[in-house]
Design an enzyme around this catalytic site. Structure first.
Site, PDB file in Angstrom:
ATOM      1  NE  ARG A  38      -1.890   8.607  -4.778  1.00  0.00           N
ATOM      2  CZ  ARG A  38      -0.694   8.686  -4.185  1.00  0.00           C
ATOM      3  NH1 ARG A  38      -0.106   7.601  -3.703  1.00  0.00           N
ATOM      4  NH2 ARG A  38      -0.094   9.856  -4.096  1.00  0.00           N
ATOM      5  CB  THR A  89      -2.915   4.144   0.930  1.00  0.00           C
ATOM      6  OG1 THR A  89      -2.773   4.925  -0.260  1.00  0.00           O
ATOM      7  CG2 THR A  89      -4.243   3.408   0.876  1.00  0.00           C
ATOM      8  CG  LEU A 138      -2.055  -0.976   1.335  1.00  0.00           C
ATOM      9  CD1 LEU A 138      -2.779  -0.807   2.663  1.00  0.00           C
ATOM     10  CD2 LEU A 138      -3.022  -0.834   0.174  1.00  0.00           C
ATOM     11  CG  ASP A 139       0.437   4.268  -2.936  1.00  0.00           C
ATOM     12  OD1 ASP A 139       1.220   3.423  -3.409  1.00  0.00           O
ATOM     13  OD2 ASP A 139      -0.440   4.852  -3.605  1.00  0.00           O
ATOM     14  CE  LYS A 140       5.926   8.501   4.720  1.00  0.00           C
ATOM     15  NZ  LYS A 140       7.102   9.389   4.564  1.00  0.00           N
TER      16      LYS A 140
END
Length: 229
Positions: A159, A60, A56-58
């Site tokens: 996104r 998120t 997961l993105d930082k």
């Protein structure tokens, strides 16, 4: 970091944790703290800590799946690669979709080599499809609460797809207005995951509660804090 209190599911094969926003899942080339630093808390008697089955993105938050040993990680890797794991995201976007639901089928490619993982719509890129539906709107129509379901797993897919439709995710530091000083944090949350880990058995399902940093914007879009349809 206390990950035990953020544990959503545990069995002999995998764990699902509620990842906090603002923490990288693994240590990057520049170092710094990461979620992996706390994985020793989640051994539960096994000789090794669990490992990431995906990313997961930082910025998120939400459901993050970990494999507890090598065979489990191999199984999870195949499930993610084949698109058999169901993923549901919640987001607050800037702008108002004209419709109530739809599909975004826009191939994605790398923005440029210097931008690392930054992506852009690219007709020659990899196929990427995301379904969405509106769960609420703000009174002034400036924002909407949307549920996203990605059917492919491209980097930054939700996104970039949201931005390509004209309603970027609130606080997105790359594709939205989050680049401004003092802007809101990214309002993207991995709400739920469904993992068909064992054939012949119901999938393992987990739901992560809405994070604190999103609740005000969600409430302004009609969220009551109760289970959403």
């Amino acid at each position: 970091m206390d990950l035990l209190s953020r544990l959503l599911h545990r069995d002999g094969l995998m764990l699902i944790v509620d990842k906090p926003a603002g923490v990288a899942v693994h240590r990057g080339p520049k170092g710094g703290p990461s979620l992996e630093d706390a994985f020793d808390q989640l051994r539960f008697g096994l000789p090794r800590p669990p490992a990431l089955a995906h990313r997961l993105d930082k910025d998120t938050s939400g459901c993050l799946v970990l494999g507890r040993h090598r065979k489990a990680l191999e199984r999870l890797g195949k499930l993610f690669k084949s698109g058999r794991i169901g993923k549901t995201y919640w987001a607050v976007v800037e702008g108002a979709p004209a419709a109530e639901d739809g599909d975004i089928d826009v191939p994605l490619g790398r923005l440029d080599a210097a931008r690392g993982w930054w992506m852009r719509p690219d007709p020659l890129g990899l196929p990427a499809r995301t379904s969405w539906r509106v769960l609420g709107r703000s009174g002034d129509g400036a924002r909407a609460f949307i549920e996203f379901t990605p059917h492919t797993g491209r980097t930054h897919q939700i996104r970039v797809h949201a931005q390509s439709m004209g309603w970027p995710i609130l606080g997105d530091p790359i594709y939205g207005s989050g680049r401004r000083e003092g802007s809101a944090p990214l309002h993207l949350h991995a709400r739920a995951v469904s993992v068909p880990m064992q054939d012949g058995k119901p999938p393992v399902e987990a739901v992560a509660p809405a994070p604190a940093h999103m609740r005000q914007a969600l409430t302004a879009c009609g969220w009551s804090g109760k289970a959403q349809p």
